[in-house]
Design a protein around this motif. Sequence first.
Motif, PDB file in Angstrom:
ATOM      1  N   ILE A 113       0.838  -1.189   0.000  1.00 37.49           N
ATOM      2  CA  ILE A 113       0.000   0.000   0.000  1.00 37.49           C
ATOM      3  C   ILE A 113       0.878   1.247   0.000  1.00 37.49           C
ATOM      4  N   SER A 114       0.620   2.134  -0.930  1.00 36.25           N
ATOM      5  CA  SER A 114       1.295   3.426  -0.979  1.00 36.25           C
ATOM      6  C   SER A 114       0.235   4.513  -0.844  1.00 36.25           C
ATOM      7  N   TYR A 115       0.470   5.441   0.068  1.00 34.45           N
ATOM      8  CA  TYR A 115      -0.450   6.567   0.211  1.00 34.45           C
ATOM      9  C   TYR A 115       0.079   7.723  -0.632  1.00 34.45           C
ATOM     10  N   ILE A 116      -0.680   8.090  -1.651  1.00 34.33           N
ATOM     11  CA  ILE A 116      -0.240   9.116  -2.590  1.00 34.33           C
ATOM     12  C   ILE A 116      -1.312  10.199  -2.705  1.00 34.33           C
ATOM     13  N   PRO A 117      -0.932  11.402  -3.158  1.00 32.97           N
ATOM     14  CA  PRO A 117      -1.933  12.462  -3.338  1.00 32.97           C
ATOM     15  C   PRO A 117      -3.008  12.021  -4.326  1.00 32.97           C
ATOM     16  N   ILE A 118      -4.227  12.372  -4.038  1.00 28.91           N
ATOM     17  CA  ILE A 118      -5.323  11.938  -4.906  1.00 28.91           C
ATOM     18  C   ILE A 118      -5.169  12.504  -6.312  1.00 28.91           C
ATOM     19  N   LYS A 119      -4.490  13.645  -6.450  1.00 30.69           N
ATOM     20  CA  LYS A 119      -4.298  14.228  -7.779  1.00 30.69           C
ATOM     21  C   LYS A 119      -3.433  13.342  -8.668  1.00 30.69           C
ATOM     22  N   ASP A 120      -2.662  12.419  -8.053  1.00 31.52           N
ATOM     23  CA  ASP A 120      -1.794  11.529  -8.819  1.00 31.52           C
ATOM     24  C   ASP A 120      -2.461  10.194  -9.154  1.00 31.52           C
ATOM     25  N   ILE A 121      -3.678   9.996  -8.657  1.00 34.43           N
ATOM     26  CA  ILE A 121      -4.412   8.772  -8.975  1.00 34.43           C
ATOM     27  C   ILE A 121      -4.821   8.787 -10.447  1.00 34.43           C
ATOM     28  N   LYS A 122      -4.690   7.634 -11.106  1.00 33.35           N
ATOM     29  CA  LYS A 122      -5.038   7.519 -12.524  1.00 33.35           C
ATOM     30  C   LYS A 122      -6.108   6.440 -12.713  1.00 33.35           C
ATOM     31  N   HIS A 123      -6.758   6.493 -13.858  1.00 30.92           N
ATOM     32  CA  HIS A 123      -7.715   5.449 -14.203  1.00 30.92           C
ATOM     33  C   HIS A 123      -7.016   4.088 -14.166  1.00 30.92           C
ATOM     34  N   GLY A 124      -7.647   3.129 -13.512  1.00 28.80           N
ATOM     35  CA  GLY A 124      -7.071   1.791 -13.418  1.00 28.80           C
ATOM     36  C   GLY A 124      -6.291   1.546 -12.143  1.00 28.80           C
ATOM     37  N   ASP A 125      -5.920   2.608 -11.411  1.00 31.31           N
ATOM     38  CA  ASP A 125      -5.237   2.415 -10.129  1.00 31.31           C
ATOM     39  C   ASP A 125      -6.165   1.665  -9.170  1.00 31.31           C
ATOM     40  N   ILE A 126      -5.570   0.811  -8.346  1.00 31.27           N
ATOM     41  CA  ILE A 126      -6.352  -0.061  -7.470  1.00 31.27           C
ATOM     42  C   ILE A 126      -6.409   0.509  -6.052  1.00 31.27           C
ATOM     43  N   LEU A 127      -7.625   0.630  -5.528  1.00 32.55           N
ATOM     44  CA  LEU A 127      -7.832   1.110  -4.165  1.00 32.55           C
ATOM     45  C   LEU A 127      -8.400  -0.009  -3.300  1.00 32.55           C
ATOM     46  N   ARG A 128      -8.252   0.155  -1.988  1.00 29.84           N
ATOM     47  CA  ARG A 128      -8.862  -0.790  -1.052  1.00 29.84           C
ATOM     48  C   ARG A 128     -10.209  -0.241  -0.603  1.00 29.84           C
ATOM     49  N   VAL A 129     -11.235  -1.067  -0.726  1.00 33.70           N
ATOM     50  CA  VAL A 129     -12.584  -0.656  -0.353  1.00 33.70           C
ATOM     51  C   VAL A 129     -13.213  -1.732   0.534  1.00 33.70           C
ATOM     52  N   ILE A 130     -14.266  -1.343   1.219  1.00 33.70           N
ATOM     53  CA  ILE A 130     -15.002  -2.272   2.077  1.00 33.70           C
ATOM     54  C   ILE A 130     -16.401  -2.476   1.507  1.00 33.70           C
ATOM     55  N   THR A 131     -16.776  -3.737   1.328  1.00 34.10           N
ATOM     56  CA  THR A 131     -18.128  -4.089   0.902  1.00 34.10           C
ATOM     57  C   THR A 131     -18.618  -5.245   1.757  1.00 34.10           C
ATOM     58  N   ASN A 132     -19.763  -5.050   2.400  1.00 32.99           N
ATOM     59  CA  ASN A 132     -20.347  -6.085   3.261  1.00 32.99           C
ATOM     60  C   ASN A 132     -19.349  -6.611   4.292  1.00 32.99           C
ATOM     61  N   GLY A 133     -18.574  -5.692   4.855  1.00 26.90           N
ATOM     62  CA  GLY A 133     -17.652  -6.060   5.917  1.00 26.90           C
ATOM     63  C   GLY A 133     -16.391  -6.763   5.466  1.00 26.90           C
ATOM     64  N   GLN A 134     -16.122  -6.792   4.161  1.00 32.03           N
ATOM     65  CA  GLN A 134     -14.938  -7.455   3.626  1.00 32.03           C
ATOM     66  C   GLN A 134     -14.090  -6.458   2.835  1.00 32.03           C
ATOM     67  N   ILE A 135     -12.759  -6.695   2.836  1.00 30.93           N
ATOM     68  CA  ILE A 135     -11.840  -5.838   2.092  1.00 30.93           C
ATOM     69  C   ILE A 135     -11.713  -6.347   0.658  1.00 30.93           C
ATOM     70  N   TYR A 136     -11.894  -5.440  -0.291  1.00 33.69           N
ATOM     71  CA  TYR A 136     -11.741  -5.785  -1.701  1.00 33.69           C
ATOM     72  C   TYR A 136     -10.818  -4.777  -2.383  1.00 33.69           C
ATOM     73  N   SER A 137     -10.291  -5.176  -3.519  1.00 29.09           N
ATOM     74  CA  SER A 137      -9.517  -4.275  -4.374  1.00 29.09           C
ATOM     75  C   SER A 137     -10.405  -3.855  -5.534  1.00 29.09           C
ATOM     76  N   SER A 138     -10.404  -2.557  -5.833  1.00 25.50           N
ATOM     77  CA  SER A 138     -11.275  -2.085  -6.906  1.00 25.50           C
ATOM     78  C   SER A 138     -10.571  -0.990  -7.701  1.00 25.50           C
ATOM     79  N   PRO A 139     -10.588  -1.083  -9.036  1.00 29.41           N
ATOM     80  CA  PRO A 139      -9.909  -0.079  -9.862  1.00 29.41           C
ATOM     81  C   PRO A 139     -10.726   1.214  -9.971  1.00 29.41           C
ATOM     82  N   VAL A 140     -10.004   2.303 -10.143  1.00 31.47           N
ATOM     83  CA  VAL A 140     -10.638   3.601 -10.372  1.00 31.47           C
ATOM     84  C   VAL A 140     -11.118   3.661 -11.815  1.00 31.47           C
ATOM     85  N   ILE A 141     -12.387   4.017 -12.006  1.00 35.11           N
ATOM     86  CA  ILE A 141     -12.935   4.078 -13.364  1.00 35.11           C
ATOM     87  C   ILE A 141     -13.312   5.498 -13.779  1.00 35.11           C
ATOM     88  N   ASP A 142     -13.336   6.427 -12.813  1.00 33.76           N
ATOM     89  CA  ASP A 142     -13.692   7.798 -13.175  1.00 33.76           C
ATOM     90  C   ASP A 142     -13.043   8.766 -12.196  1.00 33.76           C
TER      91      ASP A 142
END
Length: 233
Positions: A113-142
């Motif tokens: 995990i690297s914490y970077i400025p949000i301005k440097d995030i690009k389409h396709g970059d993978i973030l960690r998100v929580i869904t139904n109490g579980q950790i998932y990886s999800s790409p940025v689409i917009d």
Amino acid sequence: MSFIHYDILFIRDFLLSIIQIILVTISTATGCFSSDTLVTLINLQQIPIEKLRIGDELLTIDGTKIVSTEMIMMLDQNQHSSVMFYTIITASEHKVSLTSHHLIGMINNDGDISYIPIKDIKHGDILRVITNGQIYSSPVIDIKMEIKNGYYAPLTMTGTLLVNNIDASCFSNVKNHDIVQFYMSPIRWYYRLSRLLFIEKPFGDKSVDGIHYIAQMLYEIALSIYPSILHFT
């Protein structure tokens, strides 16, 4: 005498470096999370970020686990100012708005995990998100920029929190999340000691707009000891 002199200089420079990093973290916290951001308490209730209070226990991510953290203080807040935010949306339909230099957790190529400025995030970059109490990886689409009213900058014990169920740092305008978290240790120690002594609000109850008084206090210290420390790049 020379050894004592160099020891004093070393201690002075070390303390000044701590003050500088804390000052950068606090004094540049302006903006951070938009006022429509939701945070998750340990009872799984989601509340608006503006409703956070000192001592509230929140959820965050540590490694591969969802863990609890604690709200220490609100570094900065402004209910009415109009601010430009970067809004990102993931394939999992998670969405969050942060100011340009606020750090967000991204999974890099080696899985760390690297914490970077949000301005440097690009389409396709993978973030960690929580869904139904579980950790998932999800790409940025917009990614889009938009103006919103109000911002809040909470500080937690771990230096991280879940915002709209997305992993994010509490810090902005800094290059390295981990280094800043290390140098914020004195604030965490003082907070923990105060709580053990049943002091409910060690840093006061900030309920008005503006930067926390600690930022002003550290500014005055730096100004009197080493003014050039205030010239940030």
